[in-house]
Write a protein that holds these residues in place. Structure first.
Motif, PDB file in Angstrom:
ATOM      1  N   GLY A  62      -6.369 -28.963  11.372  1.00 20.94           N
ATOM      2  CA  GLY A  62      -5.225 -28.159  11.804  1.00 20.94           C
ATOM      3  C   GLY A  62      -5.493 -26.784  12.180  1.00 20.94           C
ATOM      4  O   GLY A  62      -4.574 -26.140  12.321  1.00 20.94           O
ATOM      5  N   GLY A  63      -6.844 -26.337  12.012  1.00 20.61           N
ATOM      6  CA  GLY A  63      -6.984 -25.096  12.308  1.00 20.61           C
ATOM      7  C   GLY A  63      -7.532 -24.560  13.624  1.00 20.61           C
ATOM      8  O   GLY A  63      -7.765 -23.535  13.895  1.00 20.61           O
ATOM      9  N   GLU A  64      -7.698 -25.772  14.464  1.00 26.20           N
ATOM     10  CA  GLU A  64      -7.825 -25.173  15.792  1.00 26.20           C
ATOM     11  C   GLU A  64      -6.775 -25.132  16.539  1.00 26.20           C
ATOM     12  O   GLU A  64      -5.872 -25.935  16.949  1.00 26.20           O
ATOM     13  CB  GLU A  64      -8.837 -26.486  16.133  1.00 26.20           C
ATOM     14  N   ALA A  65      -7.017 -24.154  17.499  1.00 24.49           N
ATOM     15  CA  ALA A  65      -5.910 -23.792  18.487  1.00 24.49           C
ATOM     16  C   ALA A  65      -5.573 -25.070  19.475  1.00 24.49           C
ATOM     17  O   ALA A  65      -4.422 -25.181  19.797  1.00 24.49           O
ATOM     18  CB  ALA A  65      -6.152 -22.432  19.243  1.00 24.49           C
ATOM     19  N   ASP A  66      -6.561 -25.745  19.922  1.00 27.81           N
ATOM     20  CA  ASP A  66      -6.368 -26.777  20.794  1.00 27.81           C
ATOM     21  C   ASP A  66      -6.510 -28.171  20.259  1.00 27.81           C
ATOM     22  O   ASP A  66      -6.579 -29.131  20.691  1.00 27.81           O
ATOM     23  CB  ASP A  66      -7.261 -26.558  22.075  1.00 27.81           C
ATOM     24  N   GLY A  67      -6.465 -27.925  18.977  1.00 27.22           N
ATOM     25  CA  GLY A  67      -6.419 -29.438  18.197  1.00 27.22           C
ATOM     26  C   GLY A  67      -5.027 -29.962  17.546  1.00 27.22           C
ATOM     27  O   GLY A  67      -4.103 -29.496  17.929  1.00 27.22           O
ATOM     28  N   PRO A  68      -5.384 -31.019  16.970  1.00 27.68           N
ATOM     29  CA  PRO A  68      -3.897 -31.413  16.224  1.00 27.68           C
ATOM     30  C   PRO A  68      -3.333 -30.581  15.463  1.00 27.68           C
ATOM     31  O   PRO A  68      -3.992 -29.685  14.841  1.00 27.68           O
ATOM     32  CB  PRO A  68      -4.404 -32.882  15.757  1.00 27.68           C
ATOM     33  N   ARG A  69      -2.028 -30.743  15.318  1.00 27.49           N
ATOM     34  CA  ARG A  69      -1.170 -29.517  14.377  1.00 27.49           C
ATOM     35  C   ARG A  69      -0.624 -30.556  13.263  1.00 27.49           C
ATOM     36  O   ARG A  69       0.075 -31.541  13.524  1.00 27.49           O
ATOM     37  CB  ARG A  69      -0.224 -29.013  15.191  1.00 27.49           C
ATOM     38  N   TYR A  70      -0.291 -29.834  12.177  1.00 27.53           N
ATOM     39  CA  TYR A  70       0.813 -30.583  11.187  1.00 27.53           C
ATOM     40  C   TYR A  70       2.016 -30.322  11.852  1.00 27.53           C
ATOM     41  O   TYR A  70       2.672 -29.443  12.135  1.00 27.53           O
ATOM     42  CB  TYR A  70       0.563 -29.741   9.849  1.00 27.53           C
ATOM     43  N   GLU A  71       2.840 -31.451  11.450  1.00 24.26           N
ATOM     44  CA  GLU A  71       4.053 -31.577  11.904  1.00 24.26           C
ATOM     45  C   GLU A  71       5.207 -31.645  10.758  1.00 24.26           C
ATOM     46  O   GLU A  71       5.521 -32.619  10.151  1.00 24.26           O
ATOM     47  CB  GLU A  71       4.501 -32.454  12.852  1.00 24.26           C
ATOM     48  N   PRO A  72       5.770 -30.408  10.366  1.00 25.15           N
ATOM     49  CA  PRO A  72       6.586 -30.361   8.994  1.00 25.15           C
ATOM     50  C   PRO A  72       7.900 -30.955   9.258  1.00 25.15           C
ATOM     51  O   PRO A  72       8.422 -30.890  10.529  1.00 25.15           O
ATOM     52  CB  PRO A  72       6.731 -28.947   8.710  1.00 25.15           C
ATOM     53  N   SER A  73       8.588 -31.612   8.385  1.00 25.01           N
ATOM     54  CA  SER A  73      10.049 -31.972   8.468  1.00 25.01           C
ATOM     55  C   SER A  73      10.395 -32.074   7.080  1.00 25.01           C
ATOM     56  O   SER A  73       9.884 -32.026   6.152  1.00 25.01           O
ATOM     57  CB  SER A  73      10.137 -33.545   9.111  1.00 25.01           C
ATOM     58  N   GLU A  74      12.001 -31.984   7.092  1.00 22.46           N
ATOM     59  CA  GLU A  74      12.725 -32.206   5.780  1.00 22.46           C
ATOM     60  C   GLU A  74      12.186 -31.254   4.743  1.00 22.46           C
ATOM     61  O   GLU A  74      12.291 -31.362   3.730  1.00 22.46           O
ATOM     62  CB  GLU A  74      12.447 -33.748   5.015  1.00 22.46           C
ATOM     63  N   ILE A  75      12.246 -29.750   5.247  1.00 26.85           N
ATOM     64  CA  ILE A  75      11.895 -28.691   4.258  1.00 26.85           C
ATOM     65  C   ILE A  75      13.149 -28.495   3.524  1.00 26.85           C
ATOM     66  O   ILE A  75      14.145 -27.956   4.120  1.00 26.85           O
ATOM     67  CB  ILE A  75      11.245 -27.641   5.073  1.00 26.85           C
ATOM     68  N   THR A  76      13.087 -28.451   2.342  1.00 26.99           N
ATOM     69  CA  THR A  76      14.065 -27.891   1.490  1.00 26.99           C
ATOM     70  C   THR A  76      13.474 -26.894   0.387  1.00 26.99           C
ATOM     71  O   THR A  76      12.245 -26.961  -0.084  1.00 26.99           O
ATOM     72  CB  THR A  76      15.047 -29.063   0.818  1.00 26.99           C
ATOM     73  N   GLY A  77      14.308 -26.062  -0.365  1.00 30.87           N
ATOM     74  CA  GLY A  77      13.555 -25.312  -1.314  1.00 30.87           C
ATOM     75  C   GLY A  77      14.751 -25.035  -2.313  1.00 30.87           C
ATOM     76  O   GLY A  77      15.984 -25.054  -1.944  1.00 30.87           O
TER      77      GLY A  77
END
Length: 128
Positions: A62-77
Motif C-alpha cells: 500500500g506504499g507504492e504510488a502505482d500499486g494497490p491501495r487500501y480501500e476503507p469503508s464503514e468508518i465510525t468513531g
C-alpha cells in the motif's frame, strides 16, 4: 460542530492519511501521525512498535504510488474521553478484507491527534 465531532473527524482524517501511499512511503509523515508510544497488532498477527513501524511502513503493501491501495469503508468513531478517540472500519486490499480498530490520542495542542494503537483482523471470505 461539537468537540466530539471535531475529535472524531480529526482521527478519521489521520487514519485516511495513513492509508495514502504518499504518506505511507514517507517516514517523516508517518512520524507526525504516530504517537511515540504507538503499538500495532497487524492482520498478520505480528506486533509492531513505533520504531519498527517507522522503519518498515514504507516497504509494507500500500506504499507504492502505482500499486494497490487500501480501500476503507464503514468508518465510525467515538470520543471515549477528552483526547482519546476510538475508530473502527473495514479495508479491502487486493481482494482481501480486514476489520480494523485504532485509538487516536491528543496529548497537547502542539502535537495534534496521533495514532496510539491499531489492530487489524482478517475477515475470511465466507464472513461478511
Amino acid at each position: 460542530m461539537t468537540d466530539e465531532t471535531a475529535a472524531v473527524n480529526a482521527a478519521i482524517e489521520g487514519e485516511l492519511r495513513l492509508l495514502d501511499p504518499a504518506v505511507r512511503s514517507s517516514r517523516a509523515e508517518v512520524a507526525r501521525l504516530l504517537d511515540p508510544e504507538f503499538t500495532e497488532i497487524g492482520a498478520s498477527g505480528r506486533r509492531y512498535t513505533y520504531a519498527e513501524m517507522l522503519a518498515e511502513l514504507p516497504d509494507h503493501p500500500g506504499g507504492e504510488a502505482d500499486g494497490p491501495r487500501y480501500e476503507p469503508s464503514e468508518i465510525t468513531g467515538v470520543l471515549l474521553a477528552p483526547g482519546l478517540v476510538h475508530l473502527t472500519y473495514k479495508t479491502r486490499f487486493c481482494g482481501h478484507w480486514a476489520r480494523r480498530g485504532s485509538l487516536w490520542r491528543k496529548r497537547d495542542e502542539g502535537t495534534g491527534w496521533r495514532m496510539y494503537y491499531h489492530q487489524g483482523t482478517p475477515v475470511p471470505p465466507d464472513v461478511g
